[in-house]
Scaffold this motif. Sequence first.
Motif, PDB file in Angstrom:
ATOM      1  N   UNK A  70       0.786  -1.224   0.000  1.00 29.03           N
ATOM      2  CA  UNK A  70       0.000   0.000   0.000  1.00 29.03           C
ATOM      3  C   UNK A  70       0.817   1.273   0.000  1.00 29.03           C
ATOM      4  N   UNK A  71       2.074   1.169  -0.333  1.00 27.89           N
ATOM      5  CA  UNK A  71       2.943   2.344  -0.360  1.00 27.89           C
ATOM      6  C   UNK A  71       3.054   2.890  -1.786  1.00 27.89           C
ATOM      7  N   UNK A  72       3.251   4.183  -1.896  1.00 27.86           N
ATOM      8  CA  UNK A  72       3.558   4.811  -3.184  1.00 27.86           C
ATOM      9  C   UNK A  72       5.067   4.776  -3.415  1.00 27.86           C
ATOM     10  N   UNK A  73       5.802   4.819  -2.326  1.00 26.84           N
ATOM     11  CA  UNK A  73       7.271   4.913  -2.362  1.00 26.84           C
ATOM     12  C   UNK A  73       7.632   6.297  -1.873  1.00 26.84           C
ATOM     13  N   UNK A  74       8.455   6.381  -0.876  1.00 23.76           N
ATOM     14  CA  UNK A  74       8.814   7.675  -0.309  1.00 23.76           C
ATOM     15  C   UNK A  74       8.275   7.893   1.098  1.00 23.76           C
ATOM     16  N   UNK A  75       7.327   7.066   1.543  1.00 24.80           N
ATOM     17  CA  UNK A  75       6.776   7.213   2.887  1.00 24.80           C
ATOM     18  C   UNK A  75       7.833   6.913   3.941  1.00 24.80           C
ATOM     19  N   UNK A  76       7.667   7.555   5.103  1.00 27.06           N
ATOM     20  CA  UNK A  76       8.593   7.307   6.200  1.00 27.06           C
ATOM     21  C   UNK A  76       7.906   6.682   7.410  1.00 27.06           C
ATOM     22  N   UNK A  77       6.578   6.477   7.323  1.00 26.28           N
ATOM     23  CA  UNK A  77       5.859   5.819   8.415  1.00 26.28           C
ATOM     24  C   UNK A  77       4.690   5.020   7.843  1.00 26.28           C
ATOM     25  N   UNK A  78       4.252   4.020   8.589  1.00 22.41           N
ATOM     26  CA  UNK A  78       3.121   3.199   8.156  1.00 22.41           C
ATOM     27  C   UNK A  78       1.859   4.033   7.988  1.00 22.41           C
ATOM     28  N   UNK A  79       1.695   5.053   8.798  1.00 18.15           N
ATOM     29  CA  UNK A  79       0.518   5.910   8.740  1.00 18.15           C
ATOM     30  C   UNK A  79       0.390   6.697   7.441  1.00 18.15           C
ATOM     31  N   UNK A  80       1.463   6.803   6.693  1.00 14.72           N
ATOM     32  CA  UNK A  80       1.435   7.555   5.428  1.00 14.72           C
ATOM     33  C   UNK A  80       0.959   6.720   4.239  1.00 14.72           C
ATOM     34  N   UNK A  81       0.921   5.425   4.367  1.00  9.26           N
ATOM     35  CA  UNK A  81       0.539   4.581   3.226  1.00  9.26           C
ATOM     36  C   UNK A  81      -0.963   4.658   2.980  1.00  9.26           C
ATOM     37  N   UNK A  82      -1.367   4.330   1.745  1.00 12.98           N
ATOM     38  CA  UNK A  82      -2.777   4.334   1.366  1.00 12.98           C
ATOM     39  C   UNK A  82      -3.045   3.051   0.570  1.00 12.98           C
ATOM     40  N   UNK A  83      -3.606   2.058   1.253  1.00 10.71           N
ATOM     41  CA  UNK A  83      -3.824   0.743   0.665  1.00 10.71           C
ATOM     42  C   UNK A  83      -4.794   0.810  -0.512  1.00 10.71           C
ATOM     43  N   UNK A  84      -5.799   1.674  -0.432  1.00  9.21           N
ATOM     44  CA  UNK A  84      -6.796   1.780  -1.514  1.00  9.21           C
ATOM     45  C   UNK A  84      -6.207   2.442  -2.759  1.00  9.21           C
ATOM     46  N   UNK A  85      -5.398   3.444  -2.575  1.00  9.35           N
ATOM     47  CA  UNK A  85      -4.838   4.191  -3.703  1.00  9.35           C
ATOM     48  C   UNK A  85      -3.623   3.503  -4.321  1.00  9.35           C
ATOM     49  N   UNK A  86      -2.812   2.883  -3.501  1.00  9.48           N
ATOM     50  CA  UNK A  86      -1.556   2.264  -3.962  1.00  9.48           C
ATOM     51  C   UNK A  86      -1.698   0.753  -3.938  1.00  9.48           C
ATOM     52  N   UNK A  87      -2.347   0.218  -4.940  1.00  7.33           N
ATOM     53  CA  UNK A  87      -2.658  -1.214  -5.010  1.00  7.33           C
ATOM     54  C   UNK A  87      -1.390  -2.041  -5.166  1.00  7.33           C
ATOM     55  N   UNK A  88      -1.280  -3.045  -4.328  1.00  6.81           N
ATOM     56  CA  UNK A  88      -0.187  -4.006  -4.387  1.00  6.81           C
ATOM     57  C   UNK A  88      -0.802  -5.373  -4.651  1.00  6.81           C
ATOM     58  N   UNK A  89      -0.383  -5.995  -5.741  1.00  8.57           N
ATOM     59  CA  UNK A  89      -0.930  -7.290  -6.128  1.00  8.57           C
ATOM     60  C   UNK A  89       0.157  -8.340  -6.129  1.00  8.57           C
ATOM     61  N   UNK A  90      -0.150  -9.463  -5.493  1.00  7.12           N
ATOM     62  CA  UNK A  90       0.720 -10.634  -5.544  1.00  7.12           C
ATOM     63  C   UNK A  90       0.010 -11.612  -6.463  1.00  7.12           C
TER      64      UNK A  90
END
Length: 184
Positions: A80-100
């Motif tokens: 859920x990261x865009x890249x560049x975040x410095x804390x877990x609270x900054x990530x956005x799981x809905x906006x930054x989709x991560x697919x395995x």
Amino acid sequence: MLITLLMVLCNQAQSEIIYVSQGSTGDGSSWASAMGDLNQALGMAKAGDQVWVSNGTYTPSSNDRSVAFNIGEGVQLIGGFKGGESSLGERNVELNKCTLSGEIGQPGIDDNSYTVVVFDNVSAKTMIDGFTLTAGNANGEMKEGGIESCGGAMYINGSNGRTNPVIRNCSFTGNFGRDGAAVY
């Protein structure tokens, strides 16, 4: 008591974050030097480490159906990261989709990974958070309970004891399995 406190502090000091971003070629020490190979990052991770993953689609292999993302004891895989975040609270799981994805080889389900993610005798200190797991195809002819025929998206092995990983903010879609298409 003091010895226990020192051991806890030493373990925390040794824990690290390994950064993964699709297409990157770094050593995983920061977003600027992120790794591109999620399986390599998981192989490096030790108990207490977090693996932060930026948006994109990650496959466990390019052509070996038996390879999966193995999340080891005490490792936390977090998407859920865009890249560049410095804390877990900054990530956005809905906006930054991560697919395995188990979609390896040729397009179509026939040659997809048997299972996408494996947990093998892990505790609740082990976690996956913020991913869509898709395109696993556990259609093998192994005995009942075998990884090639069970758990297209996720195989949780507790055969040698109790296994209870934490699974958060994850969705399962488009997986197939003789037993347990999503989770076994």
